[in-house]
Enzyme design. Structure first.
Site, PDB file in Angstrom:
ATOM      1  N   GLY A 173      47.375  42.457  58.778  1.00 47.71           N
ATOM      2  CA  GLY A 173      47.862  43.244  59.331  1.00 47.71           C
ATOM      3  C   GLY A 173      49.052  42.837  60.277  1.00 47.71           C
ATOM      4  N   LEU A 226      53.158  45.677  54.710  1.00 52.66           N
ATOM      5  CA  LEU A 226      52.629  47.179  54.629  1.00 52.66           C
ATOM      6  C   LEU A 226      51.560  47.113  55.645  1.00 52.66           C
ATOM      7  CD1 LEU A 226      52.609  47.852  50.862  1.00 52.66           C
ATOM      8  CD2 LEU A 226      54.282  48.292  52.628  1.00 52.66           C
ATOM      9  N   ARG A 266      45.397  34.805  58.263  1.00 48.24           N
ATOM     10  CA  ARG A 266      45.429  33.298  58.588  1.00 48.24           C
ATOM     11  C   ARG A 266      46.148  32.924  59.742  1.00 48.24           C
ATOM     12  NH1 ARG A 266      46.481  31.789  52.580  1.00 48.24           N
ATOM     13  NH2 ARG A 266      48.215  33.404  52.999  1.00 48.24           N
ATOM     14  N   TYR A 291      48.420  48.693  38.665  1.00 43.89           N
ATOM     15  CA  TYR A 291      48.197  48.038  37.320  1.00 43.89           C
ATOM     16  C   TYR A 291      46.685  47.389  37.501  1.00 43.89           C
ATOM     17  CZ  TYR A 291      49.522  43.822  40.267  1.00 43.89           C
ATOM     18  OH  TYR A 291      49.793  43.253  41.112  1.00 43.89           O
ATOM     19  N   GLY A 324      53.060  52.148  44.524  1.00 40.19           N
ATOM     20  CA  GLY A 324      54.092  51.225  43.553  1.00 40.19           C
ATOM     21  C   GLY A 324      55.051  50.353  44.528  1.00 40.19           C
TER      22      GLY A 324
HETATM   23  C1  HXC Z   1      51.561  28.694  39.494  1.00 34.53           C
HETATM   24  C2  HXC Z   1      50.766  28.634  41.462  1.00 34.53           C
HETATM   25  C3  HXC Z   1      51.824  29.151  42.209  1.00 34.53           C
HETATM   26  C4  HXC Z   1      52.912  29.784  41.225  1.00 34.53           C
HETATM   27  C5  HXC Z   1      50.628  28.347  43.666  1.00 34.53           C
HETATM   28  N1  HXC Z   1      50.178  28.002  42.512  1.00 34.53           N
HETATM   29  N2  HXC Z   1      51.730  29.105  43.350  1.00 34.53           N
HETATM   30  N3  HXC Z   1      50.611  28.075  40.073  1.00 34.53           N
HETATM   31  N4  HXC Z   1      52.961  29.562  39.820  1.00 34.53           N
HETATM   32  N5  HXC Z   1      54.240  30.133  41.623  1.00 34.53           N
HETATM   33  C6  HXC Z   1      48.896  27.516  42.218  1.00 34.53           C
HETATM   34  C7  HXC Z   1      48.919  25.906  43.036  1.00 34.53           C
HETATM   35  O1  HXC Z   1      49.462  25.005  42.581  1.00 34.53           O
HETATM   36  C8  HXC Z   1      47.311  25.654  43.198  1.00 34.53           C
HETATM   37  O2  HXC Z   1      46.721  25.340  42.091  1.00 34.53           O
HETATM   38  C9  HXC Z   1      46.827  27.121  43.381  1.00 34.53           C
HETATM   39  O3  HXC Z   1      47.816  28.116  42.952  1.00 34.53           O
HETATM   40  C10 HXC Z   1      46.502  27.313  45.087  1.00 34.53           C
HETATM   41  O4  HXC Z   1      47.908  27.050  45.706  1.00 34.53           O
HETATM   42  P1  HXC Z   1      47.618  26.907  47.197  1.00 34.53           P
HETATM   43  O5  HXC Z   1      49.399  27.035  47.629  1.00 34.53           O
HETATM   44  O6  HXC Z   1      46.868  25.804  47.649  1.00 34.53           O
HETATM   45  O7  HXC Z   1      47.285  28.217  47.623  1.00 34.53           O
HETATM   46  P2  HXC Z   1      47.151  29.041  49.416  1.00 34.53           P
HETATM   47  O8  HXC Z   1      47.861  28.047  50.276  1.00 34.53           O
HETATM   48  O9  HXC Z   1      45.648  29.427  49.600  1.00 34.53           O
HETATM   49  O10 HXC Z   1      48.163  30.156  49.006  1.00 34.53           O
HETATM   50  C11 HXC Z   1      47.925  31.525  48.625  1.00 34.53           C
HETATM   51  C12 HXC Z   1      49.038  32.106  47.473  1.00 34.53           C
HETATM   52  C13 HXC Z   1      50.161  32.304  48.515  1.00 34.53           C
HETATM   53  C14 HXC Z   1      48.392  33.164  46.908  1.00 34.53           C
HETATM   54  C15 HXC Z   1      49.290  31.042  46.426  1.00 34.53           C
HETATM   55  O11 HXC Z   1      51.159  32.743  47.606  1.00 34.53           O
HETATM   56  C16 HXC Z   1      50.058  33.448  49.590  1.00 34.53           C
HETATM   57  O12 HXC Z   1      49.379  32.747  50.721  1.00 34.53           O
HETATM   58  N6  HXC Z   1      50.114  34.424  49.407  1.00 34.53           N
HETATM   59  C17 HXC Z   1      49.862  35.351  50.391  1.00 34.53           C
HETATM   60  C18 HXC Z   1      50.617  36.439  50.463  1.00 34.53           C
HETATM   61  C19 HXC Z   1      51.074  37.269  49.205  1.00 34.53           C
HETATM   62  O13 HXC Z   1      50.777  36.721  48.014  1.00 34.53           O
HETATM   63  N7  HXC Z   1      51.557  38.399  49.473  1.00 34.53           N
HETATM   64  C20 HXC Z   1      52.085  39.164  47.896  1.00 34.53           C
HETATM   65  C21 HXC Z   1      51.205  40.378  48.016  1.00 34.53           C
HETATM   66  S1  HXC Z   1      52.104  41.512  46.868  1.00 34.53           S
HETATM   67  P3  HXC Z   1      46.702  23.803  41.340  1.00 34.53           P
HETATM   68  O14 HXC Z   1      45.538  23.691  40.450  1.00 34.53           O
HETATM   69  O15 HXC Z   1      48.234  23.424  41.090  1.00 34.53           O
HETATM   70  O16 HXC Z   1      46.283  23.259  42.666  1.00 34.53           O
HETATM   71  C22 HXC Z   1      51.074  42.145  45.955  1.00 34.53           C
HETATM   72  C23 HXC Z   1      51.689  43.588  45.288  1.00 34.53           C
HETATM   73  C24 HXC Z   1      51.611  43.423  43.785  1.00 34.53           C
HETATM   74  O17 HXC Z   1      49.767  41.931  45.821  1.00 34.53           O
HETATM   75  C25 HXC Z   1      52.415  44.895  43.369  1.00 34.53           C
HETATM   76  C26 HXC Z   1      53.963  44.703  43.626  1.00 34.53           C
HETATM   77  C27 HXC Z   1      54.745  45.933  42.968  1.00 34.53           C
HETATM   78  P1  NAP Z   2      52.350  40.587  52.583  1.00 37.93           P
HETATM   79  O1  NAP Z   2      53.164  40.989  53.797  1.00 37.93           O
HETATM   80  O2  NAP Z   2      52.363  39.280  51.788  1.00 37.93           O
HETATM   81  O3  NAP Z   2      50.924  40.739  52.957  1.00 37.93           O
HETATM   82  C1  NAP Z   2      49.864  40.131  52.445  1.00 37.93           C
HETATM   83  C2  NAP Z   2      48.899  39.824  53.810  1.00 37.93           C
HETATM   84  O4  NAP Z   2      47.643  39.292  53.235  1.00 37.93           O
HETATM   85  C3  NAP Z   2      49.679  38.752  54.570  1.00 37.93           C
HETATM   86  O5  NAP Z   2      49.623  39.547  55.853  1.00 37.93           O
HETATM   87  C4  NAP Z   2      48.771  37.643  54.556  1.00 37.93           C
HETATM   88  O6  NAP Z   2      48.840  36.835  55.823  1.00 37.93           O
HETATM   89  C5  NAP Z   2      47.625  38.309  54.260  1.00 37.93           C
HETATM   90  N1  NAP Z   2      46.719  37.212  53.628  1.00 37.93           N
HETATM   91  C6  NAP Z   2      46.831  36.425  52.470  1.00 37.93           C
HETATM   92  N2  NAP Z   2      45.931  35.756  52.198  1.00 37.93           N
HETATM   93  C7  NAP Z   2      45.056  35.961  53.195  1.00 37.93           C
HETATM   94  C8  NAP Z   2      43.716  35.363  53.482  1.00 37.93           C
HETATM   95  N3  NAP Z   2      43.203  34.345  52.523  1.00 37.93           N
HETATM   96  N4  NAP Z   2      42.769  35.704  54.413  1.00 37.93           N
HETATM   97  C9  NAP Z   2      43.449  36.777  55.341  1.00 37.93           C
HETATM   98  N5  NAP Z   2      44.558  37.237  55.085  1.00 37.93           N
HETATM   99  C10 NAP Z   2      45.302  36.828  53.971  1.00 37.93           C
HETATM  100  O7  NAP Z   2      52.600  41.796  51.247  1.00 37.93           O
HETATM  101  P2  NAP Z   2      52.552  43.385  51.092  1.00 37.93           P
HETATM  102  O8  NAP Z   2      53.593  43.659  50.361  1.00 37.93           O
HETATM  103  O9  NAP Z   2      52.655  43.745  52.530  1.00 37.93           O
HETATM  104  O10 NAP Z   2      50.915  43.501  50.528  1.00 37.93           O
HETATM  105  C11 NAP Z   2      50.055  44.143  51.330  1.00 37.93           C
HETATM  106  C12 NAP Z   2      49.104  44.914  50.244  1.00 37.93           C
HETATM  107  O11 NAP Z   2      49.936  46.025  49.515  1.00 37.93           O
HETATM  108  C13 NAP Z   2      48.506  43.857  49.240  1.00 37.93           C
HETATM  109  O12 NAP Z   2      47.098  44.287  49.169  1.00 37.93           O
HETATM  110  C14 NAP Z   2      49.226  44.235  48.012  1.00 37.93           C
HETATM  111  O13 NAP Z   2      48.703  43.750  46.857  1.00 37.93           O
HETATM  112  C15 NAP Z   2      49.610  45.620  48.112  1.00 37.93           C
HETATM  113  N6  NAP Z   2      50.877  46.126  47.403  1.00 37.93           N
HETATM  114  C16 NAP Z   2      51.904  45.939  48.023  1.00 37.93           C
HETATM  115  C17 NAP Z   2      52.890  46.426  46.912  1.00 37.93           C
HETATM  116  C18 NAP Z   2      54.338  46.166  47.399  1.00 37.93           C
HETATM  117  O14 NAP Z   2      55.227  46.662  46.731  1.00 37.93           O
HETATM  118  N7  NAP Z   2      54.865  45.665  48.628  1.00 37.93           N
HETATM  119  C19 NAP Z   2      52.824  47.093  45.881  1.00 37.93           C
HETATM  120  C20 NAP Z   2      51.273  47.368  45.529  1.00 37.93           C
HETATM  121  C21 NAP Z   2      50.338  46.855  46.331  1.00 37.93           C
HETATM  122  P3  NAP Z   2      48.438  35.224  56.264  1.00 37.93           P
HETATM  123  O15 NAP Z   2      49.694  34.943  55.000  1.00 37.93           O
HETATM  124  O16 NAP Z   2      49.014  35.081  57.407  1.00 37.93           O
HETATM  125  O17 NAP Z   2      47.259  35.106  55.732  1.00 37.93           O
END
Ligand code: HXC
Ligand code: NAP
Length: 291
Positions: free
Chosen positions: A22, A26, A46, A154, A196
Protein backbone atom coordinates in the site's frame (compact mmCIF):
# COMPACT_ATOMS: atom_id res chain seq x y z
CA UNK A 1 -15.05 11.88 -15.95
CA UNK A 2 -13.17 8.57 -15.68
CA UNK A 3 -10.53 10.27 -13.52
CA UNK A 4 -13.09 11.38 -10.92
CA UNK A 5 -14.15 9.65 -7.69
CA UNK A 6 -17.19 7.46 -8.18
CA UNK A 7 -18.58 6.44 -4.81
CA UNK A 8 -20.50 8.61 -2.34
CA UNK A 9 -18.55 10.37 0.40
CA UNK A 10 -18.30 8.17 3.51
CA UNK A 11 -19.03 5.01 1.46
CA UNK A 12 -16.36 3.16 3.49
CA UNK A 13 -16.88 4.96 6.80
CA UNK A 14 -16.46 2.71 9.89
CA UNK A 15 -14.50 0.14 7.90
CA UNK A 16 -10.89 -0.77 8.53
CA UNK A 17 -9.12 -1.96 5.39
CA UNK A 18 -5.67 -3.52 5.10
CA UNK A 19 -3.80 -2.93 1.83
CA UNK A 20 -0.66 -4.96 1.10
CA UNK A 21 1.87 -3.15 -1.04
CA UNK A 22 0.00 0.00 0.00
CA UNK A 23 2.97 2.38 0.04
CA UNK A 24 3.58 2.57 -3.72
CA UNK A 25 1.91 2.45 -7.11
CA UNK A 26 -1.60 1.11 -7.44
CA UNK A 27 -1.76 0.00 -3.81
CA UNK A 28 -1.13 3.57 -2.68
CA UNK A 29 -3.77 4.92 -5.08
CA UNK A 30 -6.39 2.44 -3.87
CA UNK A 31 -5.46 3.01 -0.21
CA UNK A 32 -5.79 6.76 -0.74
CA UNK A 33 -9.27 6.39 -2.17
CA UNK A 34 -10.36 4.05 0.65
CA UNK A 35 -9.13 6.68 3.08
CA UNK A 36 -10.91 9.45 1.17
CA UNK A 37 -14.14 7.45 1.49
CA UNK A 38 -13.77 7.43 5.26
CA UNK A 39 -12.04 4.10 5.95
CA UNK A 40 -9.31 3.52 8.50
CA UNK A 41 -6.49 2.16 6.36
CA UNK A 42 -3.50 -0.04 7.20
CA UNK A 43 -0.74 -0.12 4.60
CA UNK A 44 1.95 -2.79 4.61
CA UNK A 45 5.07 -3.72 2.63
CA UNK A 46 8.71 -4.48 3.36
CA UNK A 47 9.94 -0.86 3.44
CA UNK A 48 8.82 1.02 6.55
CA UNK A 49 10.29 4.37 5.42
CA UNK A 50 8.25 4.23 2.19
CA UNK A 51 5.12 3.29 4.14
CA UNK A 52 5.54 6.05 6.71
CA UNK A 53 5.94 8.68 4.00
CA UNK A 54 2.91 7.34 2.10
CA UNK A 55 0.78 7.20 5.27
CA UNK A 56 1.60 10.82 6.10
CA UNK A 57 0.77 11.92 2.53
CA UNK A 58 -2.54 10.05 2.50
CA UNK A 59 -3.62 11.43 5.88
CA UNK A 60 -2.65 14.95 4.79
CA UNK A 61 -4.91 14.53 1.75
CA UNK A 62 -7.89 12.82 3.39
CA UNK A 63 -7.75 13.73 7.08
CA UNK A 64 -8.22 10.09 8.07
CA UNK A 65 -5.80 7.81 9.95
CA UNK A 66 -3.45 5.50 8.06
CA UNK A 67 -1.32 2.96 9.94
CA UNK A 68 1.95 1.87 8.30
CA UNK A 69 3.13 -1.63 9.32
CA UNK A 70 6.25 -3.26 7.90
CA UNK A 71 5.57 -6.81 6.76
CA UNK A 72 7.05 -9.23 4.27
CA UNK A 73 3.96 -11.16 3.17
CA UNK A 74 6.11 -14.28 2.79
CA UNK A 75 6.66 -14.35 6.55
CA UNK A 76 3.74 -15.76 8.56
CA UNK A 77 4.80 -14.12 11.84
CA UNK A 78 5.05 -10.70 10.22
CA UNK A 79 1.60 -11.21 8.69
CA UNK A 80 0.18 -12.12 12.11
CA UNK A 81 1.72 -8.92 13.43
CA UNK A 82 -0.21 -6.90 10.82
CA UNK A 83 -3.46 -8.34 12.17
CA UNK A 84 -2.41 -7.65 15.78
CA UNK A 85 -1.34 -4.06 14.96
CA UNK A 86 -4.60 -3.45 13.08
CA UNK A 87 -6.74 -4.66 15.99
CA UNK A 88 -4.65 -2.71 18.49
CA UNK A 89 -5.00 0.54 16.55
CA UNK A 90 -8.50 0.31 15.10
CA UNK A 91 -10.20 -2.48 17.11
CA UNK A 92 -11.21 -4.45 14.03
CA UNK A 93 -10.46 -5.30 10.40
CA UNK A 94 -13.21 -5.41 7.78
CA UNK A 95 -11.43 -5.64 4.47
CA UNK A 96 -8.25 -6.98 2.90
CA UNK A 97 -6.80 -5.86 -0.41
CA UNK A 98 -4.15 -8.37 -1.52
CA UNK A 99 -2.14 -6.13 -3.84
CA UNK A 100 1.54 -6.83 -3.01
CA UNK A 101 3.40 -8.55 -5.84
CA UNK A 102 6.77 -9.20 -7.40
CA UNK A 103 7.43 -9.61 -11.10
CA UNK A 104 10.01 -9.14 -13.86
CA UNK A 105 10.22 -10.15 -17.51
CA UNK A 106 12.58 -12.94 -18.48
CA UNK A 107 12.74 -15.88 -20.87
CA UNK A 108 11.75 -18.72 -18.55
CA UNK A 109 14.79 -20.85 -19.40
CA UNK A 110 17.00 -18.13 -17.89
CA UNK A 111 15.34 -18.43 -14.46
CA UNK A 112 16.87 -20.25 -11.52
CA UNK A 113 14.48 -22.15 -9.22
CA UNK A 114 15.07 -19.38 -6.70
CA UNK A 115 14.09 -16.68 -9.20
CA UNK A 116 10.89 -18.59 -10.08
CA UNK A 117 10.21 -19.26 -6.40
CA UNK A 118 10.61 -15.67 -5.24
CA UNK A 119 7.66 -14.56 -7.38
CA UNK A 120 5.51 -17.53 -6.35
CA UNK A 121 6.33 -16.81 -2.71
CA UNK A 122 5.45 -13.10 -2.83
CA UNK A 123 2.32 -13.42 -4.95
CA UNK A 124 0.77 -16.78 -4.09
CA UNK A 125 2.21 -17.60 -0.66
CA UNK A 126 1.93 -13.95 0.41
CA UNK A 127 -1.73 -13.78 -0.57
CA UNK A 128 -2.34 -17.14 1.12
CA UNK A 129 -0.65 -16.00 4.34
CA UNK A 130 -2.69 -12.80 4.51
CA UNK A 131 -5.96 -14.52 3.58
CA UNK A 132 -5.56 -17.38 6.07
CA UNK A 133 -4.52 -15.13 8.93
CA UNK A 134 -7.32 -12.62 8.44
CA UNK A 135 -9.87 -15.27 7.41
CA UNK A 136 -9.34 -17.38 10.53
CA UNK A 137 -9.69 -14.24 12.65
CA UNK A 138 -12.96 -13.28 10.98
CA UNK A 139 -14.35 -16.80 11.30
CA UNK A 140 -13.44 -16.91 14.98
CA UNK A 141 -14.96 -13.46 15.57
CA UNK A 142 -18.07 -14.38 13.53
CA UNK A 143 -17.48 -11.20 11.58
CA UNK A 144 -18.42 -10.38 7.99
CA UNK A 145 -15.55 -9.26 5.78
CA UNK A 146 -14.49 -8.57 2.20
CA UNK A 147 -11.36 -9.60 0.33
CA UNK A 148 -10.28 -8.12 -2.99
CA UNK A 149 -7.34 -9.73 -4.80
CA UNK A 150 -5.39 -7.95 -7.52
CA UNK A 151 -4.51 -10.40 -10.28
CA UNK A 152 -3.71 -9.78 -13.97
CA UNK A 153 -5.44 -10.56 -17.24
CA UNK A 154 -2.82 -13.24 -17.90
CA UNK A 155 -3.95 -15.06 -14.73
CA UNK A 156 -6.61 -16.48 -17.08
CA UNK A 157 -4.80 -16.54 -20.41
CA UNK A 158 -1.23 -17.25 -19.32
CA UNK A 159 1.68 -15.28 -20.79
CA UNK A 160 5.19 -16.06 -21.85
CA UNK A 161 8.10 -14.10 -20.33
CA UNK A 162 6.25 -13.59 -17.00
CA UNK A 163 5.60 -17.27 -16.30
CA UNK A 164 6.21 -17.23 -12.51
CA UNK A 165 3.82 -14.28 -12.19
CA UNK A 166 1.22 -15.89 -14.47
CA UNK A 167 1.45 -19.15 -12.51
CA UNK A 168 1.11 -17.40 -9.15
CA UNK A 169 -1.69 -15.05 -10.21
CA UNK A 170 -3.62 -18.02 -11.67
CA UNK A 171 -3.35 -19.59 -8.21
CA UNK A 172 -4.66 -16.41 -6.59
CA UNK A 173 -7.58 -16.37 -9.00
CA UNK A 174 -8.38 -20.03 -8.21
CA UNK A 175 -8.20 -19.22 -4.50
CA UNK A 176 -10.54 -16.23 -5.00
CA UNK A 177 -13.19 -18.36 -6.67
CA UNK A 178 -12.75 -21.29 -4.28
CA UNK A 179 -13.02 -19.32 -1.05
CA UNK A 180 -15.85 -17.16 -2.42
CA UNK A 181 -17.91 -20.34 -2.22
CA UNK A 182 -16.39 -22.06 0.80
CA UNK A 183 -16.35 -19.03 3.12
CA UNK A 184 -19.61 -17.43 1.97
CA UNK A 185 -21.23 -19.20 4.93
CA UNK A 186 -19.07 -17.05 7.21
CA UNK A 187 -20.07 -13.85 5.42
CA UNK A 188 -16.64 -13.44 3.83
CA UNK A 189 -16.79 -12.24 0.24
CA UNK A 190 -13.98 -12.67 -2.32
CA UNK A 191 -13.51 -10.92 -5.64
CA UNK A 192 -10.58 -10.19 -7.92
CA UNK A 193 -9.59 -7.39 -10.26
CA UNK A 194 -7.54 -8.05 -13.39
CA UNK A 195 -5.98 -4.74 -14.46
CA UNK A 196 -4.44 -4.09 -17.84
CA UNK A 197 -1.56 -1.61 -18.01
CA UNK A 198 -1.70 1.15 -15.38
CA UNK A 199 1.65 2.98 -15.32
CA UNK A 200 3.57 2.62 -12.04
CA UNK A 201 7.29 2.84 -11.38
CA UNK A 202 7.40 -0.67 -9.89
CA UNK A 203 5.80 -2.35 -12.89
CA UNK A 204 7.37 -0.23 -15.63
CA UNK A 205 10.94 -0.63 -14.27
CA UNK A 206 10.57 -4.40 -14.37
CA UNK A 207 8.24 -4.99 -17.32
CA UNK A 208 9.04 -2.14 -19.68
CA UNK A 209 12.71 -1.40 -18.97
CA UNK A 210 14.54 1.36 -20.87
CA UNK A 211 15.95 -0.85 -23.71
CA UNK A 212 12.43 -2.10 -24.54
CA UNK A 213 10.52 1.17 -24.24
CA UNK A 214 11.07 2.03 -27.90
CA UNK A 215 10.10 -1.44 -29.13
CA UNK A 216 6.92 -2.07 -27.14
CA UNK A 217 3.99 0.32 -27.04
CA UNK A 218 1.41 -0.57 -24.38
CA UNK A 219 -1.05 1.97 -25.80
CA UNK A 220 -0.98 0.61 -29.36
CA UNK A 221 -2.18 -2.86 -28.40
CA UNK A 222 -5.12 -1.55 -26.37
CA UNK A 223 -8.37 -1.06 -28.34
CA UNK A 224 -9.12 2.13 -26.39
CA UNK A 225 -5.59 3.36 -27.25
CA UNK A 226 -4.69 4.48 -23.76
CA UNK A 227 -3.40 3.08 -20.49
CA UNK A 228 -5.54 3.06 -17.35
CA UNK A 229 -5.86 5.94 -14.92
CA UNK A 230 -5.26 5.02 -11.26
CA UNK A 231 -8.60 6.51 -10.21
CA UNK A 232 -10.44 4.16 -12.58
CA UNK A 233 -8.94 1.21 -10.75
CA UNK A 234 -9.47 2.83 -7.34
CA UNK A 235 -13.17 3.32 -8.16
CA UNK A 236 -13.57 -0.37 -8.96
CA UNK A 237 -11.54 -1.46 -5.92
CA UNK A 238 -13.67 0.75 -3.66
CA UNK A 239 -16.91 -0.54 -5.13
CA UNK A 240 -15.85 -4.16 -4.65
CA UNK A 241 -14.71 -3.44 -1.09
CA UNK A 242 -17.92 -1.58 -0.23
CA UNK A 243 -21.33 -2.93 0.74
CA UNK A 244 -22.70 -1.64 -2.59
CA UNK A 245 -21.26 -4.81 -4.15
CA UNK A 246 -22.69 -7.11 -1.45
CA UNK A 247 -24.12 -9.57 -4.01
CA UNK A 248 -20.95 -9.85 -6.09
CA UNK A 249 -18.93 -12.84 -4.95
CA UNK A 250 -16.30 -14.92 -6.74
CA UNK A 251 -15.99 -12.59 -9.73
CA UNK A 252 -12.90 -11.40 -11.53
CA UNK A 253 -13.44 -8.01 -13.13
CA UNK A 254 -11.15 -7.06 -15.97
CA UNK A 255 -10.26 -3.38 -16.38
CA UNK A 256 -7.95 -3.20 -19.37
CA UNK A 257 -9.52 -1.16 -22.20
CA UNK A 258 -10.16 -4.42 -24.09
CA UNK A 259 -6.46 -5.36 -24.20
CA UNK A 260 -6.64 -9.10 -23.63
CA UNK A 261 -9.52 -9.61 -26.05
CA UNK A 262 -7.55 -7.70 -28.68
CA UNK A 263 -4.90 -10.39 -28.44
CA UNK A 264 -7.43 -13.23 -28.32
CA UNK A 265 -9.75 -12.41 -31.27
CA UNK A 266 -8.47 -14.30 -34.30
CA UNK A 267 -9.13 -11.49 -36.81
CA UNK A 268 -8.42 -8.46 -34.64
CA UNK A 269 -5.18 -7.92 -36.52
CA UNK A 270 -7.32 -6.70 -39.45
CA UNK A 271 -7.24 -3.37 -37.60
CA UNK A 272 -4.03 -2.88 -39.58
CA UNK A 273 -5.90 -2.92 -42.93
CA UNK A 274 -6.32 0.70 -44.14
CA UNK A 275 -9.91 1.85 -44.83
CA UNK A 276 -9.27 2.41 -48.52
CA UNK A 277 -8.34 -1.27 -49.00
CA UNK A 278 -11.73 -2.57 -47.87
CA UNK A 279 -13.50 -1.78 -51.19
CA UNK A 280 -10.93 -3.87 -53.03
CA UNK A 281 -11.10 -6.70 -50.47
CA UNK A 282 -14.91 -6.75 -50.60
CA UNK A 283 -14.90 -6.90 -54.39
CA UNK A 284 -12.42 -9.75 -54.29
CA UNK A 285 -14.53 -11.76 -51.82
CA UNK A 286 -17.75 -11.10 -53.79
CA UNK A 287 -16.07 -12.20 -57.04
CA UNK A 288 -15.52 -15.64 -55.52
CA UNK A 289 -19.27 -16.13 -54.86
CA UNK A 290 -20.37 -19.53 -56.13
CA UNK A 291 -16.83 -20.72 -56.75
C1 HXC B 1 16.37 -13.11 -13.79
C2 HXC B 1 16.25 -12.43 -11.58
C3 HXC B 1 15.91 -11.11 -11.97
C4 HXC B 1 15.82 -10.84 -13.38
C5 HXC B 1 15.96 -11.18 -9.80
N1 HXC B 1 16.27 -12.42 -10.22
N2 HXC B 1 15.73 -10.36 -10.84
N3 HXC B 1 16.47 -13.43 -12.46
N4 HXC B 1 16.06 -11.87 -14.23
N5 HXC B 1 15.49 -9.63 -13.83
C6 HXC B 1 16.62 -13.57 -9.40
C7 HXC B 1 17.83 -13.34 -8.51
O1 HXC B 1 19.03 -13.50 -9.24
C8 HXC B 1 17.63 -14.42 -7.46
O2 HXC B 1 17.92 -15.71 -7.93
C9 HXC B 1 16.12 -14.40 -7.26
O3 HXC B 1 15.57 -13.85 -8.46
C10 HXC B 1 15.67 -13.57 -6.06
O4 HXC B 1 16.17 -12.24 -6.24
P1 HXC B 1 16.31 -11.22 -5.04
O5 HXC B 1 16.76 -9.92 -5.62
O6 HXC B 1 17.14 -11.84 -3.95
O7 HXC B 1 14.81 -11.14 -4.48
P2 HXC B 1 14.08 -10.03 -3.62
O8 HXC B 1 15.07 -9.07 -3.02
O9 HXC B 1 13.13 -10.73 -2.73
O10 HXC B 1 13.27 -9.17 -4.74
C11 HXC B 1 12.12 -9.67 -5.35
C12 HXC B 1 11.98 -9.22 -6.81
C13 HXC B 1 12.10 -7.66 -6.93
C14 HXC B 1 10.65 -9.73 -7.33
C15 HXC B 1 13.13 -9.84 -7.64
O11 HXC B 1 11.97 -7.25 -8.29
C16 HXC B 1 11.04 -6.97 -6.09
O12 HXC B 1 11.28 -6.70 -4.91
N6 HXC B 1 9.84 -6.66 -6.64
C17 HXC B 1 8.74 -6.03 -5.92
C18 HXC B 1 7.97 -5.04 -6.74
C19 HXC B 1 7.52 -5.52 -8.09
O13 HXC B 1 8.03 -6.52 -8.64
N7 HXC B 1 6.55 -4.80 -8.70
C20 HXC B 1 6.03 -5.11 -10.01
C21 HXC B 1 4.66 -5.65 -9.89
S1 HXC B 1 3.95 -5.50 -11.46
P3 HXC B 1 19.40 -16.43 -7.84
O14 HXC B 1 19.13 -17.86 -8.14
O15 HXC B 1 20.21 -15.74 -8.90
O16 HXC B 1 19.90 -16.17 -6.44
C22 HXC B 1 2.94 -6.76 -11.83
C23 HXC B 1 2.03 -6.39 -12.99
C24 HXC B 1 1.98 -7.27 -14.14
O17 HXC B 1 2.90 -7.76 -11.20
C25 HXC B 1 1.10 -6.81 -15.30
C26 HXC B 1 1.50 -5.54 -16.00
C27 HXC B 1 0.72 -5.20 -17.24
P1 NAP C 1 4.48 -1.79 -7.27
O1 NAP C 1 4.35 -0.34 -6.96
O2 NAP C 1 5.84 -2.36 -7.47
O3 NAP C 1 3.72 -2.59 -6.15
C1 NAP C 1 4.14 -3.77 -5.57
C2 NAP C 1 4.06 -3.60 -4.07
O4 NAP C 1 4.24 -4.86 -3.43
C3 NAP C 1 5.14 -2.65 -3.52
O5 NAP C 1 4.53 -1.73 -2.65
C4 NAP C 1 6.07 -3.56 -2.73
O6 NAP C 1 6.60 -2.88 -1.60
C5 NAP C 1 5.10 -4.68 -2.33
N1 NAP C 1 5.82 -5.94 -2.08
C6 NAP C 1 6.65 -6.60 -2.94
N2 NAP C 1 7.13 -7.69 -2.35
C7 NAP C 1 6.58 -7.73 -1.10
C8 NAP C 1 6.70 -8.63 -0.02
N3 NAP C 1 7.47 -9.71 -0.08
N4 NAP C 1 5.99 -8.36 1.12
C9 NAP C 1 5.21 -7.26 1.18
N5 NAP C 1 5.06 -6.39 0.19
C10 NAP C 1 5.74 -6.62 -0.94
O7 NAP C 1 3.67 -2.15 -8.60
P2 NAP C 1 2.14 -1.89 -9.01
O8 NAP C 1 2.14 -1.73 -10.48
O9 NAP C 1 1.52 -0.85 -8.18
O10 NAP C 1 1.47 -3.31 -8.69
C11 NAP C 1 0.45 -3.45 -7.74
C12 NAP C 1 -0.40 -4.67 -8.05
O11 NAP C 1 -1.07 -4.48 -9.30
C13 NAP C 1 0.36 -5.98 -8.17
O12 NAP C 1 -0.42 -7.03 -7.63
C14 NAP C 1 0.49 -6.16 -9.66
O13 NAP C 1 0.66 -7.51 -10.02
C15 NAP C 1 -0.84 -5.62 -10.11
N6 NAP C 1 -0.91 -5.24 -11.50
C16 NAP C 1 -0.30 -4.10 -11.92
C17 NAP C 1 -0.43 -3.72 -13.24
C18 NAP C 1 0.16 -2.45 -13.75
O14 NAP C 1 0.04 -2.16 -14.95
N7 NAP C 1 0.81 -1.63 -12.92
C19 NAP C 1 -1.14 -4.53 -14.13
C20 NAP C 1 -1.73 -5.71 -13.67
C21 NAP C 1 -1.62 -6.04 -12.34
P3 NAP C 1 8.03 -3.22 -0.93
O15 NAP C 1 9.02 -3.31 -2.03
O16 NAP C 1 8.22 -2.10 0.04
O17 NAP C 1 7.85 -4.52 -0.20
Amino acid sequence: MHTESMLKDKALQDKTIVVTGGGTGLGKSMATYYSKLGANVVITSRKLDVLEKAAAEITAETGNPVLPVACDVRNEDEVKNVLAATIEKFGRADGLLNNAAGNFISPTERLSPKAFGVIIDIVLKGTTNMTLTFGKHWIEQKQKATVVNIVTTYASTGSGYVVPSATAKAGVLAMTRSLAVEWAKYGIRFNAIAPGPFPTKGAWDRLLPEPLKEKISMEKRIPLKRVGDHQELANLAAYLMSDFSAYINGEVITIDGGEWLQGAGQFNQLEAVPNEMWDMIEQFIRSKKGS
